[in-house]
Motif scaffolding. Structure first.
Motif, short mmCIF file in Angstrom:
data_model
loop_
_atom_site.label_atom_id
_atom_site.label_comp_id
_atom_site.label_asym_id
_atom_site.label_seq_id
_atom_site.Cartn_x
_atom_site.Cartn_y
_atom_site.Cartn_z
N UNK A 119 0.84 -1.20 0.00
CA UNK A 119 0.00 0.00 0.00
C UNK A 119 0.88 1.26 0.00
N UNK A 120 1.96 1.22 0.76
CA UNK A 120 2.88 2.35 0.76
C UNK A 120 3.49 2.60 -0.60
N UNK A 121 3.84 1.52 -1.30
CA UNK A 121 4.40 1.67 -2.65
C UNK A 121 3.36 2.26 -3.60
N UNK A 122 2.11 1.85 -3.44
CA UNK A 122 1.04 2.44 -4.27
C UNK A 122 0.92 3.94 -4.01
N UNK A 123 1.02 4.33 -2.75
CA UNK A 123 0.96 5.76 -2.43
C UNK A 123 2.17 6.49 -2.99
N UNK A 124 3.33 5.85 -2.97
CA UNK A 124 4.53 6.46 -3.55
C UNK A 124 4.31 6.78 -5.03
N UNK A 132 -5.74 2.50 -0.53
CA UNK A 132 -6.83 2.40 0.45
C UNK A 132 -7.63 1.13 0.25
N UNK A 133 -7.86 0.75 -1.01
CA UNK A 133 -8.61 -0.48 -1.27
C UNK A 133 -7.87 -1.70 -0.72
N UNK A 160 -5.77 3.75 8.74
CA UNK A 160 -6.19 5.03 9.33
C UNK A 160 -5.40 6.18 8.73
N UNK A 161 -4.10 5.99 8.57
CA UNK A 161 -3.26 7.04 8.01
C UNK A 161 -3.66 7.34 6.56
N UNK A 162 -3.99 6.30 5.81
CA UNK A 162 -4.43 6.50 4.43
C UNK A 162 -5.76 7.25 4.38
N UNK A 163 -6.66 6.92 5.30
CA UNK A 163 -7.95 7.62 5.36
C UNK A 163 -7.76 9.08 5.73
N UNK A 166 -6.72 11.09 2.95
CA UNK A 166 -7.82 11.33 2.01
C UNK A 166 -8.86 12.29 2.57
N UNK A 167 -8.62 12.82 3.76
CA UNK A 167 -9.55 13.78 4.35
C UNK A 167 -10.70 13.14 5.10
N UNK A 168 -10.63 11.85 5.35
CA UNK A 168 -11.70 11.15 6.07
C UNK A 168 -11.34 11.06 7.55
N UNK A 169 -11.39 12.20 8.21
CA UNK A 169 -10.89 12.30 9.59
C UNK A 169 -11.65 11.42 10.57
N UNK A 170 -12.97 11.39 10.48
CA UNK A 170 -13.77 10.61 11.43
C UNK A 170 -13.46 9.12 11.31
N UNK A 171 -13.40 8.63 10.08
CA UNK A 171 -13.09 7.22 9.86
C UNK A 171 -11.66 6.90 10.31
N UNK A 172 -10.74 7.84 10.05
CA UNK A 172 -9.36 7.65 10.47
C UNK A 172 -9.26 7.58 11.99
#
Length: 222
Positions: A119-124, A132-133, A160-163, A166-172
């Motif tokens: 997932x980190x590589x995908x974000x890179x 996130x998926x 949580x960090x990925x959320x 993405x601006x999804x604070x409550x879910x994070x």
């Protein structure tokens, strides 16, 4: 190995193990000293790999983990090898190792570590939605009772960090709290992230180290 040489190697390994958390560079120096004397021993190469990784010497660590994989035939080093590739700015190589791990199979805890690295590589690569998926599917599939608590906590933290990114604070916040619940030894800073999202951390001027009457300032310091 002669007894005298074995004792020297063992002493370097013991010191490396003791220092790896507090002084990884010095720990690596001791592990390297052992490696120069007994490079054919897997335990020595593992010490060199782990201390190099801890010291941020990712090219060295990757080389040592590759050697260990050849020597032992174990696939358990794939996640940390992939993480080294990420640290070296080669996310595509990390993804290749992730695909390889899918083929060979890893135990559940190591599989979680590989998913986090993937997932980190995908974000890179700017593929945040795919990252996130990956994490969402993994979090939904893992049952804490079947895997040690810390890997599950790390997986929840990564999601949580990925959320949050993405601006999804409550879910994070919910996922950070779930990670903190499992992370009893505070190996991650999940609880700190929860407090931060709840607004419980108070910034103060670091030049003013004391409050009234010389007491520490109230609240938590970042």
């Amino acid at each position: 190995m002669p007894k005298e040489l074995a004792e020297i190697v063992a002493a370097h390994l013991v010191v490396a193990g003791r220092l790896v958390d507090e002084d990884p560079e010095l720990a690596y120096a001791h592990a390297e000293a052992a490696r120069r004397r007994a490079a054919r021993l897997p335990i020595v190469r593992e010490a060199a790999a782990e201390t190099a990784y801890a010291a941020g010497r990712y090219e060295v660590a990757l080389s040592e983990f590759r050697a260990l994989r050849r020597m032992t035939g174990s696939q358990d080093y794939l996640p940390v090898m992939a993480d080294c590739e990420r640290a070296l700015g080669r996310p595509h190589n990390a993804l290749k190792l992730a695909r390889e791990a899918d083929r060979v199979g890893l135990d559940p805890a190591l599989r979680i570590e590989m998913i986090i690295v993937e997932a980190g590589a995908r974000r890179d690569l700017g593929q945040d939605e795919e990252a996130r998926r990956l994490l969402e599917r993994a979090v939904a599939a893992v049952r804490p009772g079947r895997v040690a608590p810390l890997p599950v906590a790390r997986l929840r933290y990564a999601y949580a960090d990925a959320l949050l990114h993405a601006g999804q604070d409550a879910e994070a916040r919910e996922l950070f709290a779930a990670a903190a619940e499992l992370d009893q030894d505070q190996e991650t800073d999940a609880q700190l992230r929860v407090d931060e999202l709840d607004g419980l951390l108070i910034d103060y001027d670091e030049e003013d180290e004391t409050g009234p009457l010389g007491e520490p300032p109230q609240g938590s310091q970042r």
